[in-house]
Design a protein around this motif. Sequence first.
Motif, PDB file in Angstrom:
ATOM      1  N   TRP A 109       7.155   3.802  -2.571  1.00 12.65           N
ATOM      2  CA  TRP A 109       8.123   4.269  -1.578  1.00 12.65           C
ATOM      3  C   TRP A 109       7.644   3.794  -0.223  1.00 12.65           C
ATOM      4  O   TRP A 109       6.662   4.281   0.316  1.00 12.65           O
ATOM      5  N   GLU A 110       8.360   2.805   0.327  1.00 14.56           N
ATOM      6  CA  GLU A 110       8.027   2.289   1.647  1.00 14.56           C
ATOM      7  C   GLU A 110       9.030   2.828   2.664  1.00 14.56           C
ATOM      8  O   GLU A 110      10.050   2.198   2.943  1.00 14.56           O
ATOM      9  N   LYS A 111       8.737   3.988   3.212  1.00 10.56           N
ATOM     10  CA  LYS A 111       9.606   4.550   4.249  1.00 10.56           C
ATOM     11  C   LYS A 111       9.548   3.691   5.508  1.00 10.56           C
ATOM     12  O   LYS A 111      10.545   3.466   6.175  1.00 10.56           O
ATOM     13  N   ASN A 112       8.345   3.222   5.828  1.00  8.00           N
ATOM     14  CA  ASN A 112       8.141   2.339   6.969  1.00  8.00           C
ATOM     15  C   ASN A 112       7.342   1.127   6.493  1.00  8.00           C
ATOM     16  O   ASN A 112       6.115   1.145   6.516  1.00  8.00           O
ATOM     17  N   PRO A 113       8.007   0.065   6.053  1.00 11.28           N
ATOM     18  CA  PRO A 113       7.291  -1.122   5.554  1.00 11.28           C
ATOM     19  C   PRO A 113       6.318  -1.670   6.582  1.00 11.28           C
ATOM     20  O   PRO A 113       6.610  -1.709   7.781  1.00 11.28           O
ATOM     21  N   VAL A 114       5.148  -2.065   6.111  1.00 12.59           N
ATOM     22  CA  VAL A 114       4.094  -2.581   6.980  1.00 12.59           C
ATOM     23  C   VAL A 114       4.351  -4.063   7.243  1.00 12.59           C
ATOM     24  O   VAL A 114       4.716  -4.808   6.337  1.00 12.59           O
ATOM     25  N   ALA A 115       4.156  -4.484   8.508  1.00 13.71           N
ATOM     26  CA  ALA A 115       4.334  -5.895   8.849  1.00 13.71           C
ATOM     27  C   ALA A 115       3.344  -6.742   8.055  1.00 13.71           C
ATOM     28  O   ALA A 115       2.181  -6.377   7.890  1.00 13.71           O
TER      29      ALA A 115
END
Length: 253
Positions: A109-115
């Motif tokens: 679950w990537e609520k805020n995907p990492v750059a």
Amino acid sequence: MEAEKVRQIFRLVSEKQISVEDATEIINNSGFTDLGFAKIDTERNKRTGVPEIIYGEGKTAEQIIGIVEAMLEKQNNILVTRVDSQKAKEVRKSLPQLHYDEVSEMLLWEKNPVAKTIGKIAIVTAGTSDLKIAEEAAVTAEAFGNSVVRIYDVGVAGIHRLFARIDEIRAAQVVIVIAGMEGALASVVGGLVSSPVIAVPTSVGYGTAFNGMAALLTMLNSCATGITVVNIDNGFGAGYSASKINHLAEAAK
């Protein structure tokens, strides 16, 4: 909590840098959330730079759901390893936001995907039979914000396949080499690249492969320098370690 730290908190309150409510939460924070069947390490991200990861094997779907729901109060991205398809289906009934990757058997679950990083991690496998472990490493590395290059089925039985992709492998900041049988691929790659190599023995192979022991011993005894070996079938551990190395290189640029 140490007396000096408490005094620092009181000073911040007196200087109106934090509220009384925030100070109370800090003082009462034990560093983990106790669910009875599990104690979630809520401070791991502060200590290590990476939040706690859920090991799904051996846990029921209900336990995984409870842990994920509790973790969502403290962190944005959730990773659950070693979850079979039936268990994943049960978990996703309550948490449909979790994406299930069938090959790696991981929930994400990537609520805020990492750059993504500029530097790449190359994941190299000896055969298609190593795909599950390779994807476990790849999904893990990508979840931590790494750019991943997949180079699969280039084992030593047809070594020309490896040489056809060697420039891509050499361009990577870190190389993960995954092989079963006799595990020779890690030594070959280790002798061809300047980047750190993380070797993953897999349990693929006939009887005398001893469920990965033959590959493990070959990799541990490699004459190629710069090779680090993780446990048998430990794609997650390889992806995690490669991520740390890659991010160190990224920070140094």
